[in-house]
Design a protein around this motif. Structure first.
Motif, PDB file in Angstrom:
ATOM      1  N   HIS A   1       0.825  -1.278  -0.046  1.00 43.17           N
ATOM      2  CA  HIS A   1       0.128   0.084  -0.009  1.00 43.17           C
ATOM      3  C   HIS A   1       0.949   1.330  -0.091  1.00 43.17           C
TER       4      HIS A   1
ATOM      5  N   THR B   1      -1.590   7.621  -0.689  1.00 36.41           N
ATOM      6  CA  THR B   1      -1.711   8.633  -1.748  1.00 36.41           C
ATOM      7  C   THR B   1      -1.618  10.017  -0.922  1.00 36.41           C
TER       8      THR B   1
ATOM      9  N   VAL C   1      -9.156   8.703  -0.071  1.00 34.98           N
ATOM     10  CA  VAL C   1      -8.243   8.406  -1.109  1.00 34.98           C
ATOM     11  C   VAL C   1      -7.277   7.111  -0.555  1.00 34.98           C
ATOM     12  N   GLY C   2      -6.576   6.835  -1.729  1.00 44.64           N
ATOM     13  CA  GLY C   2      -5.792   5.279  -1.229  1.00 44.64           C
ATOM     14  C   GLY C   2      -6.452   4.337  -1.958  1.00 44.64           C
ATOM     15  N   ALA C   3      -6.965   3.264  -1.176  1.00 41.46           N
ATOM     16  CA  ALA C   3      -7.527   2.216  -1.972  1.00 41.46           C
ATOM     17  C   ALA C   3      -8.916   2.604  -2.311  1.00 41.46           C
TER      18      ALA C   3
ATOM     19  N   TRP D   1      -8.148  12.194   3.299  1.00 40.91           N
ATOM     20  CA  TRP D   1      -7.592  11.194   4.301  1.00 40.91           C
ATOM     21  C   TRP D   1      -7.509   9.789   3.512  1.00 40.91           C
ATOM     22  N   GLU D   2      -6.562   9.100   4.127  1.00 45.27           N
ATOM     23  CA  GLU D   2      -6.074   7.928   3.430  1.00 45.27           C
ATOM     24  C   GLU D   2      -7.178   6.843   3.857  1.00 45.27           C
ATOM     25  N   ALA D   3      -7.535   5.895   3.052  1.00 43.36           N
ATOM     26  CA  ALA D   3      -7.844   4.681   3.310  1.00 43.36           C
ATOM     27  C   ALA D   3      -6.973   3.341   2.594  1.00 43.36           C
ATOM     28  N   PRO D   4      -6.423   2.848   3.614  1.00 38.68           N
ATOM     29  CA  PRO D   4      -5.213   1.913   3.047  1.00 38.68           C
ATOM     30  C   PRO D   4      -5.949   0.542   2.593  1.00 38.68           C
ATOM     31  N   SER D   5      -5.172  -0.028   1.339  1.00 40.53           N
ATOM     32  CA  SER D   5      -5.844  -1.262   0.895  1.00 40.53           C
ATOM     33  C   SER D   5      -5.560  -2.401   1.987  1.00 40.53           C
TER      34      SER D   5
ATOM     35  N   ARG E   1      -5.579  -5.589   3.816  1.00 43.24           N
ATOM     36  CA  ARG E   1      -5.056  -6.916   3.739  1.00 43.24           C
ATOM     37  C   ARG E   1      -5.340  -7.972   4.922  1.00 43.24           C
TER      38      ARG E   1
ATOM     39  N   GLN F   1      -3.382  -1.510  10.810  1.00 44.66           N
ATOM     40  CA  GLN F   1      -4.197  -0.850   9.637  1.00 44.66           C
ATOM     41  C   GLN F   1      -5.187  -0.112  10.427  1.00 44.66           C
TER      42      GLN F   1
ATOM     43  N   PHE G   1      -4.167   2.790  11.871  1.00 47.35           N
ATOM     44  CA  PHE G   1      -3.773   3.744  11.054  1.00 47.35           C
ATOM     45  C   PHE G   1      -5.069   4.645  10.441  1.00 47.35           C
TER      46      PHE G   1
ATOM     47  N   SER H   1      -6.146   7.018  13.192  1.00 46.69           N
ATOM     48  CA  SER H   1      -5.397   7.999  13.245  1.00 46.69           C
ATOM     49  C   SER H   1      -5.688   9.073  12.077  1.00 46.69           C
ATOM     50  N   GLU H   2      -6.225   8.460  10.826  1.00 42.00           N
ATOM     51  CA  GLU H   2      -6.731   9.638  10.017  1.00 42.00           C
ATOM     52  C   GLU H   2      -8.034  10.057  10.258  1.00 42.00           C
TER      53      GLU H   2
ATOM     54  N   ARG I   1      -7.340  13.190  12.591  1.00 39.64           N
ATOM     55  CA  ARG I   1      -7.353  14.426  11.791  1.00 39.64           C
ATOM     56  C   ARG I   1      -8.756  14.961  11.345  1.00 39.64           C
TER      57      ARG I   1
END
Lengths: 326, 460
Positions: A91, A94, B160-162, B184-188, B190, B211, B214, B217-218, B221
Motif C-alpha cells: 500500500h 496517496t 483516497v488510497g484504496a 484522508w487515506e484509506a489503506p488497501s 489486507r 491498519q 492507521f 489516526s486519519e 485528523r
C-alpha cells in the motif's frame, strides 16, 4: 542462485531489495497479443495488462505490486489468484503530508523485508543497507550525467536498463552531437518496453525529447540520499528519498508534480509537452486538461492503446504538434 | 380507498396522491405530489414505475428535496460538510455534532439520469477534460461549478488510497479548480500476516490492528477538522451517541432489507429499496427525518408481508444485484423482465452493518471504514456477496458495471468466478450508463436470459 522479485513501481526502492540479497527486477513490460487469461477484463489499461501478463509468465521468485493505481491493485489480486509466486501488495499512501502516511510507507517497507527474508534473503544491517544505497546513488549520478550526452532514446533506455539490472551499460561518447530539433518534454505513464519508437517518431517529426518525465523516466528517480544521516538511519533516509521526494500525479494533493515540472520545463528548455497516457488510465487522463491550463508550453494529449495502428496514429499527431510549435 | 400494493407511473401518482390526501394523508413539510419534481426538471421521473404507498411517496419526496434541506441548513447557520468517496464514516462523525450537516456530493452522479441530461453537468465535466472515459460521478464537477444542485460546503473531505482512480482523479481536478479538500487515506485492506495482531471488522473480515490504528489516526485528523469547523468538541460521548443514532437507522434498514428481499411475494420494489439503501450512507442530510422515513417504510412493508401482499407476482426470479446503477430505470426493468431483488451490494455494505457500540468510538469507526468493500480485494467482496446470497436466498446474480469505473475492469470476473464456484449460481454482467434507453433491448435481453436460466433451474 539469487532470488529475484519483479515489480514495476517507482516507489519500490531496489536498494531495500538488494540489501536483503534478493535481486530487484523492475520491469518495463512489453505489450503483446491479448491472452485468454485476461480476455474478460474489459477496460483494463494496456500497461496493467502487459505487466500482469509478464509477471505471470516471469521466472521471478516473488512479485511486488503497489497501489499506485487501482487497476494495478486489482491486477495484484488476479496474480495472487492465478500465479504460483507470492504476490506482495504494497500500500503506497496517496496522501503524503502527514507523519502517519510517511510512517505507513516505512512500515510497508519493513513488511516487504519480511517477505524478502522468506524468499531466501537476509535482513540487512544498517551498514549493509547504507553501502547498497551509496552504490545505487553512484550509479544514478552517472546515469543523470548521461542526459544530453547520449541520444534521448538511449538515455531513457539506459534508465530502463538500470531499473531492470541496477547497472549502467551506456557510455557517453567523448564528443556527442547536441540533439537537433524542437525540445519536447514527455510526461505521463510509464513506457512499455516495445514503445520506445516514440522517441524515433518525435525525432522524425523534427523534435527531440529534452525531458523524459514519464513514470519510467528521470522524474521518478529518487533524490540523492542525505549523506549526513545515511549511517544513522538508512531505512528512514531511503523512505524519505522515495516517498518524500518523487513527484507523481497519483498523490493527493499532487501539487509537487507541478512544482517539479515547472522547474524542469525551464531547465530543459522544452517548447512542447506531450502527455502520454494509456487508455483507461484515469490518473493521467484527468491531469491533461489541467496541464493545458497550467503549462507555459503547448500540450499534446497522446492516448496510447496497444493496437496495431498505435504507431501510425501517434506519428500523425506528433508530426502535426511539432510542426505547429516549430 | 384501495390499498393494494402495485407499481404505478407518475401519471398514476397524480390520482393516487389525491386519493391519499382525501383519505387523510399527513405529510411532512417536504411532502407533496411527485409531479412537482418533474416540473422542476427531474424528467426521468416520468419514465419510472413507483411503489404506490404513502411511505414510498415520503421516501421520494425526502430524496428529491435534499437540495432545499441543505440550503435551509445553511440559512440556519449550520455548517455543511461534503464527504466525498466516503460511504458512511465521516457522516456519522459529522452528525454527532449539533450544528453540522453532512452530505454526499458524489450523489450528483444520478443527476444526469434524474434530469435526463438536461443539467449540462456532464458537459461541464467534458469541458474540464473529464470525459466519458470516467465514471458518471464526473457530474459532480458540474454540480460544484454551477452551484445549481447543492451549496458549496464549508468543508470538503475525500477518502483516497484504496479507492477507485476515477473518483480520486476527479476530486484532484476539483481541488485544482479552487475547492480545498481534506484528503484522508484509506489503506488497501489486507489479511493479517501469521502472528500479526488482528481484529474483526463489521461484516466479518479480519484486518491487522496496525491498519485499524492507521485509519483511526486519519479519522482523528478529521475529528480535529470537524471540531474546528463546528467550534465545538466532538468528544467520545458525542461520538458514541452519534453511533447509536446511526445504528438505529441501520437496524431499521436491516429489517427492511430482510423483509423486502426474503418475503414472497416481493413487498417493496427494487427502485424504492435502492433509494432506501442510499439514504443510510449520509441520511440524506437529515438523520432524524431519515429515521422516520425508514419507520414508515418498514411499517408499510410489514403490513404487506403480514397480508401476503406484494408488488410483483409470486415466483419472480430472485436476483442479487452488485453495484449501483447510474440509470434508476434499470431497477424497474429487472422487475418487468420477471425478476426481483433478493440482496444487494451497492459498494457500501459496510455502511449497512451496525457499528460496534462496545468499542471506543473512534476504534469502532475505523474498523467500519476498513470494512469498506472497495478497500479490500474483490475476492473478499465476493465472499461477502456469497454470504448475503445465502441469507437472502438469491438464485442468480447481476453484476452491473459502472461505465469507466476503474474497479469494474476486473472485479466482475472475480465476483462471477467466486459466486459460480461457491454457489453454482448463474451470473450476468451488464453495463448501465446514466440514460440506458437506447440500450434497453440489450439490457432486457440479458436480464430476461438470467431470469429464464433461474426458472429453468427451478424445474430441474
Amino acid at each position: 542462485m539469487t532470488p529475484a522479485v519483479l515489480y514495476s513501481c517507482s516507489f519500490v526502492p531496489p536498494e531495500w531489495i538488494a540489501a536483503h540479497g534478493v535481486r530487484p527486477w523492475r520491469t518495463l513490460p512489453a505489450s503483446g497479443p491479448a491472452s485468454a487469461w485476461l480476455a474478460a477484463d474489459m477496460g483494463l489499461c494496456p500497461y496493467a495488462r502487459a505487466f500482469a501478463e509478464e509477471a505471470r509468465a516471469s521466472g521471478a521468485e516473488g512479485l511486488i505490486v503497489s497501489t499506485l493505481c487501482d487497476q494495478m491493485r486489482r491486477v495484484a489480486e488476479l496474480l495472487a489468484r492465478d500465479s504460483p509466486r507470492p504476490v506482495f501488495l504494497m500500500h503506497l499512501p496517496t496522501t503524503w503530508q502527514s507523519a502517519a502516511s510517511r510512517a505507513y510507507y516505512l512500515d510497508e517497507l519493513r513488511r516487504l523485508g519480511r517477505l524478502l527474508v522468506q524468499l531466501g534473503g537476509a535482513a540487512p544491517s544498517d551498514e549493509r543497507l547504507a553501502a547498497v544505497m551509496l552504490r545505487y546513488d553512484a550509479v544514478r549520478a552517472a546515469l543523470r550525467a548521461l542526459r544530453g550526452r547520449v541520444s534521448p532514446k538511449r538515455f531513457s533506455e539506459a534508465l530502463a536498463e538500470f531499473h531492470a539490472t541496477g547497472a549502467l551499460t551506456a557510455h557517453a561518447p567523448s564528443a556527442a552531437p547536441p540533439p537537433q530539433g524542437v525540445p519536447i518534454a514527455l510526461l505521463g505513464a510509464p513506457m512499455l518496453r516495445n514503445h520506445f519508437w516514440l522517441f524515433d517518431l518525435i525525432e522524425e517529426a523534427g523534435g527531440h525529447v529534452a525531458l523524459d518525465a514519464t513514470d519510467s523516466g528521470e522524474r521518478t528517480l529518487p533524490a540523492p540520499f542525505a549523506a549526513d544521516r545515511l549511517r544513522a538511519d538508512p531505512l528512514r533516509v531511503l523512505a524519505e528519498a522515495y516517498f518524500g521526494q518523487i513527484p507523481h500525479a497519483f498523490r493527493r494533493p499532487n501539487d509537487a508534480l507541478y512544482q517539479w515540472l515547472r522547474r524542469e520545463l525551464a531547465r530543459s528548455g522544452a517548447r512542447g509537452l506531450i502527455v502520454r497516457r494509456y487508455v483507461w488510465c484515469d490518473t493521467w487522463h484527468a491531469e491533461v486538461a489541467r496541464l493545458r491550463e497550467w503549462a507555459p508550453v503547448p500540450v499534446l494529449d497522446l492516448d496510447v492503446n496497444v493496437d496495431g495502428d498505435a504507431e501510425g496514429r501517434a506519428a500523425n499527431r506528433i508530426q502535426a504538434f511539432i510542426e505547429a510549435i516549430q | 380507498m384501495i390499498d393494494t400494493p402495485r407499481r404505478i407511473t407518475l401519471e398514476d401518482w397524480d390520482a393516487r396522491y389525491a386519493e391519499l390526501r382525501a383519505a387523510g394523508l399527513r405529510e411532512p413539510a417536504y411532502g407533496g405530489p411527485l409531479r412537482r419534481h418533474l416540473d422542476d426538471g427531474d424528467l426521468r421521473l416520468a419514465r419510472l414505475l413507483y411503489d404506490n404507498s404513502a411511505a414510498s411517496l415520503r421516501l421520494w419526496n425526502f430524496l428529491l428535496t435534499e437540495e432545499e434541506r441543505l440550503r435551509q441548513a445553511r440559512a440556519e447557520g449550520k455548517k455543511l460538510i461534503g464527504t466525498m468517496k466516503d460511504l458512511g464514516t465521516v457522516p456519522v462523525m459529522a452528525y454527532s455534532l449539533p450544528n453540522v450537516v453532512a452530505f454526499y456530493p458524489d450523489g450528483a452522479w444520478w443527476l444526469p439520469c434524474v434530469m435526463e441530461m438536461s443539467t449540462g453537468m456532464l458537459e461541464v465535466a467534458d469541458s474540464l477534460g473529464i470525459d466519458e472515459a470516467f465514471c458518471p460521478v464526473r457530474a459532480m464537477l458540474g454540480a460544484f461549478l454551477t452551484e445549481a444542485h447543492f451549496p458549496i460546503p464549508d468543508l470538503l473531505t475525500c477518502s483516497v488510497g484504496a479507492t477507485c482512480d476515477d473518483f480520486s482523479a476527479i476530486a484532484q481536478r476539483l481541488e485544482a479548480l479552487g475547492y480545498p479538500i481534506l484528503w484522508w487515506e484509506a489503506p488497501s485492506r489486507r489479511r493479517p500476516d501469521p502472528g500479526e495482531a488482528a481484529v474483526s471488522l463489521p461484516g466479518g473480515f479480519a484486518a491487522p490492528q496496525a491498519q485499524v490504528d492507521f485509519v483511526r489516526s486519519e479519522l482523528e485528523r478529521l475529528r480535529g477538522a470537524l471540531e474546528t469547523l463546528a467550534a465545538a468538541r466532538l468528544d467520545d460521548a458525542r461520538l458514541a451517541a452519534g453511533i447509536r443514532a446511526a445504528n438505529r437507522v441501520r437496524r431499521l434498514l436491516a429489517e427492511l432489507r430482510r423483509l423486502a428481499y426474503t418475503a414472497e411475494p416481493c413487498p417493496l420494489p427494487a427502485l424504492e429499496m435502492l433509494i432506501a439503501e442510499m439514504l443510510a450512507i449520509h441520511f440524506c442530510s437529515d438523520r432524524a427525518e431519515s429515521l422516520l422515513v425508514f419507520e414508515d417504510l418498514l411499517r408499510e412493508t410489514r403490513r404487506r408481508v403480514d397480508a401476503g401482499q406484494g408488488v410483483l407476482p409470486p415466483g419472480a426470479a430472485r436476483v442479487f444485484w452488485v453495484n449501483p446503477v447510474a440509470d434508476l430505470r434499470v431497477m424497474n426493468l429487472l422487475e418487468s423482465c420477471g425478476g426481483r431483488i433478493c440482496g444487494t451490494e451497492y459498494l457500501f455494505c459496510h455502511a449497512l452493518d451496525e457499528i460496534p457500540e462496545d468499542l471506543p468510538p473512534m476504534e469502532a469507526l475505523a474498523r467500519m471504514a476498513l470494512a469498506d468493500p472497495m478497500v479490500g480485494p474483490a475476492a473478499d467482496r465476493a465472499e461477502r456477496i456469497c454470504s448475503d446470497i445465502r441469507a437472502f436466498g438469491a438464485e442468480g446474480v447481476i453484476v452491473s458495471r459502472i461505465p469507466g469505473a476503474s474497479h469494474c475492469a476486473t472485479e466482475g470476473a472475480v465476483i462471477a468466478d467466486v459466486v459460480a464456484s461457491s454457489l453454482g449460481l448463474p451470473v450476468v454482467e451488464i453495463e448501465v450508463p446514466p440514460l440506458s434507453d437506447s440500450m434497453q433491448p440489450t439490457l432486457s435481453t440479458r436480464l430476461t436470459a438470467l431470469v429464464e436460466v433461474i426458472r429453468e433451474g427451478r424445474t430441474e
